[in-house]
Design an enzyme around this catalytic site. Structure first.
Site, mmCIF file in Angstrom:
data_model
loop_
_atom_site.group_PDB
_atom_site.id
_atom_site.type_symbol
_atom_site.label_atom_id
_atom_site.label_comp_id
_atom_site.label_asym_id
_atom_site.label_seq_id
_atom_site.Cartn_x
_atom_site.Cartn_y
_atom_site.Cartn_z
ATOM 1 N N ASN A 109 0.799 -1.231 0.000
ATOM 2 C CA ASN A 109 0.000 0.000 0.000
ATOM 3 C C ASN A 109 0.827 1.274 0.000
ATOM 4 O O ASN A 109 0.476 2.253 -0.653
ATOM 5 C CB ASN A 109 -0.986 -0.022 1.167
ATOM 6 N N GLY A 113 2.116 -5.967 7.230
ATOM 7 C CA GLY A 113 1.178 -6.582 6.293
ATOM 8 C C GLY A 113 -0.062 -7.022 7.025
ATOM 9 O O GLY A 113 -0.384 -6.509 8.104
ATOM 10 N N THR A 116 -1.244 -12.922 7.740
ATOM 11 C CA THR A 116 0.149 -13.188 7.328
ATOM 12 C C THR A 116 1.078 -13.078 8.526
ATOM 13 O O THR A 116 1.988 -13.882 8.702
ATOM 14 C CB THR A 116 0.588 -12.205 6.242
ATOM 15 N N GLU A 120 3.749 -5.315 12.171
ATOM 16 C CA GLU A 120 2.821 -4.184 11.990
ATOM 17 C C GLU A 120 1.663 -4.715 11.154
ATOM 18 O O GLU A 120 1.853 -4.989 9.961
ATOM 19 C CB GLU A 120 3.530 -3.060 11.244
ATOM 20 N N CYS A 136 -3.298 1.387 6.456
ATOM 21 C CA CYS A 136 -3.777 0.672 7.649
ATOM 22 C C CYS A 136 -4.211 1.655 8.724
ATOM 23 O O CYS A 136 -4.890 1.271 9.660
ATOM 24 C CB CYS A 136 -2.691 -0.222 8.173
ATOM 25 N N GLU A 150 7.806 0.206 15.969
ATOM 26 C CA GLU A 150 8.789 0.714 15.035
ATOM 27 C C GLU A 150 8.856 2.225 15.242
ATOM 28 O O GLU A 150 8.109 2.784 16.011
ATOM 29 C CB GLU A 150 8.390 0.361 13.598
#
Ligand code: TXE
Length: 480
Positions: free
Chosen positions: A150, A226, A230, A248, A282, A461
């Site tokens: 994205n 992602g 996943t 994330e 997101c 992060e």
């Protein structure tokens, strides 16, 4: 036809098995290139190159490593237009957005972490007359950075920069759906003078080269961005190998709009937080909770702005809504629009695929879509859609707004609109969200920790948290 290559040991090379995947342009639905469909053999070559480069890279002074990262930031800025065009062609986002958000933030990532490495402090503890304890933060070694489609270059560099800054060597895998700017970064990394093997980029599918990368014994840590599913799969693969993880993941972010807010700004910013990047961020606010006494006022003003959003060719400077990233994703989002009807939603605007003329005739376009009359517990208000689809809900009390906001499995971000500063602090700290914006959205200070709660992620992060993630602490105790 454009043929991308892997970056291994400072060289652009084809995949060992010679397999490729097609690159499709979302705005036209037409192929414009090929990307390596790499496998375990490519991963092994990349990890070996990283291992060979590691001793010299980790031993280099932080300032020397930092200078190369800052040089890379300058090269990204010098190539802003060509990178923005590549990003727009690959992802379908408006060129204007790639030029104003994605590429500048990729440059900032390298500029920030390139200088932060030199300020990366550690700590010591003195036991008077007895001992001194000090902490050394060693780089973990060879690490994997895996990113989604994205915000391709933005999120790719968001991981790579801190890893390189602290002295790790990286094997990075961008999304196979949007690999173009990662490939262009390969060329800039060589120009910036990154020693061979310090940064390696392997292209290919998640279950293929991605899984091989996660499982490789030489990989000490994985920084992943992602989908939540996943993330679950990666955690399962990494656990038996005791690899450090930063995940994330997805979000279903609420906007809480109180009656005392600056309504015009709340409407304008909610338009961005709902539909920027076609809602494929997101951090987008997909559930808009509005205090009942201003609900109709907000709805009228918001819908007028949504209907004015131009869906068009991403290369057209007036376009505010580009194409969704793929036919598969477009169909997924359309299925949620159908579900919203089935769950009793009232469609206020949008809801249909857009068929454009000319070069974009085969593109993946969708009207920005708003529903109301959907309860907080329905699937459309619980599941991540990751497209230009939002719901409006009126609330009566602060307690009800907080309960609904917190009522999903996610906890990534939230946006709060109020002029009452006491309420802002009180409500913000009750929200189960890793990031809370008050009277703004997507404002980033790279020194701050970033990440989600609950099923939105593990680890943080951004800022010193990102530098720390790529190190392991050693405590040295000296007896006095
Ligand atoms: O994710 P996918 P996508 C989330 C967003 C949405 C998703 C969209 O909420 O759910 O990302 O991106 C690789 N082993 N966020 O569809 O499919 C895959 O090849 C190793 C949250 O790309 O999960 C790609 O490179 N790798 C985020 C990457 O994983 C695997 C911000 C992501 O793919 C793999 C942006 C495997 N088994 C998007 N399977 C946040 N929270 O900040 C796939 N991949």
């Amino acid at each position: 036809m454009l043929q991308l290559q892997n970056l291994i040991n400072g060289q652009l090379v084809p995949p060992v098995a010679g397999h490729y995947l097609p690159l499709l342009e979302p705005a036209t639905g037409q192929p414009f290139g090929q990307v390596p469909d790499s496998d375990a053999a490519d991963v092994d070559a990349a990890v070996r190159a990283a291992e060979a480069a590691l001793p010299a890279w980790r031993a280099a002074p932080a300032e020397e490593r930092g200078r190369k990262l800052v040089r890379l930031a300058e090269l990204i800025e010098q190539h802003l237009e060509s990178l923005a065009r590549a990003e727009s062609q690959d992802n379908g986002k408006p060129l204007s957005l790639a030029r104003s958000l994605d590429i500048p933030r990729a440059a900032s990532n390298f500029a920030f972490f390139g200088t932060a490495a030199g300020h990366f402090a550690t700590e010591a503890h003195v036991q008077e007359g007895v001992a001194v304890n000090y902490t050394v933060r060693h780089p973990l070694g060879v690490v994997a950075c895996i990113s989604p489609w994205n915000l391709p270059l933005y999120l790719f560099t968001w991981k790579i920069a801190p890893a390189l800054a602290v002295g790790c060597c990286v094997v990075a895998k961008p999304s196979e759906v949007t690999p173009y700017t990662a490939f262009l970064l390969s060329e800039l990394a060589q120009q910036a003078g990154l020693p061979p093997g310090v940064l390696n980029i392997v292209h290919g599918t998640g279950p293929g080269v991605g899984q091989a990368l996660v499982e490789h014994p030489g990989i000490r840590a994985i920084s992943f961005t992602g989908g939540t599913k996943t993330g679950e799969q990666i955690a399962r693969s990494a656990a038996p190998r005791f690899k450090k993880l930063s995940l994330e993941l997805g979000g279903k972010n609420p906007n809480l709009i109180f009656a005392d807010c600056d309504l015009a700004t709340a409407v304008q910013t909610s338009l961005r937080s709902s539909f920027a990047n076609q809602g494929q961020i997101c951090l987008c606010g997909s559930r808009i909770l509005v205090e009942r006494r201003i609900y109709e006022q907000f709805k009228t003003a918001f819908l007028a702005q949504v209907r004015a959003l131009t869906v068009g060719d991403p290369l057209d400077e007036t376009t505010r809504q580009g194409a969704l990233v793929s036919e598969v994703h477009l169909q997924k989002v359309l299925s949620y629009i159908e579900l919203a009807h089935q769950e009793g939603g009232r469609l206020l605007t949008g809801g249909h695929r857009v068929l454009l003329p000319g070069r974009c005739a085969g593109g993946y376009f969708l009207e920005p879509t708003v529903f109301e009359n959907l309860g907080p517990a329905c699937r459309v208000n619980q599941e991540e859609i990751f497209g230009p689809v939002v719901t409006l809900m009126p609330f009566d009390t602060e307690e009800e707004a907080v309960r609904w906001a917190n009522g999903t499995e996610y906890g990534l971000s939230a946006t709060l609109w109020t002029r009452d500063v006491t309420r802002a602090h009180r409500v913000a700290q009750q929200l189960h969200a890793g990031v809370v914006w008050v009277n703004t959205w997507l404002h980033r200070d790279l020194r701050t920790p970033f990440g989600g709660m609950k099923n939105s992620g593990v680890g943080r992060e951004g800022g010193l948290e990102a530098l720390r993630f790529f190190t392991e602490a050693q405590n040295v105790c000296i007896k006095l």
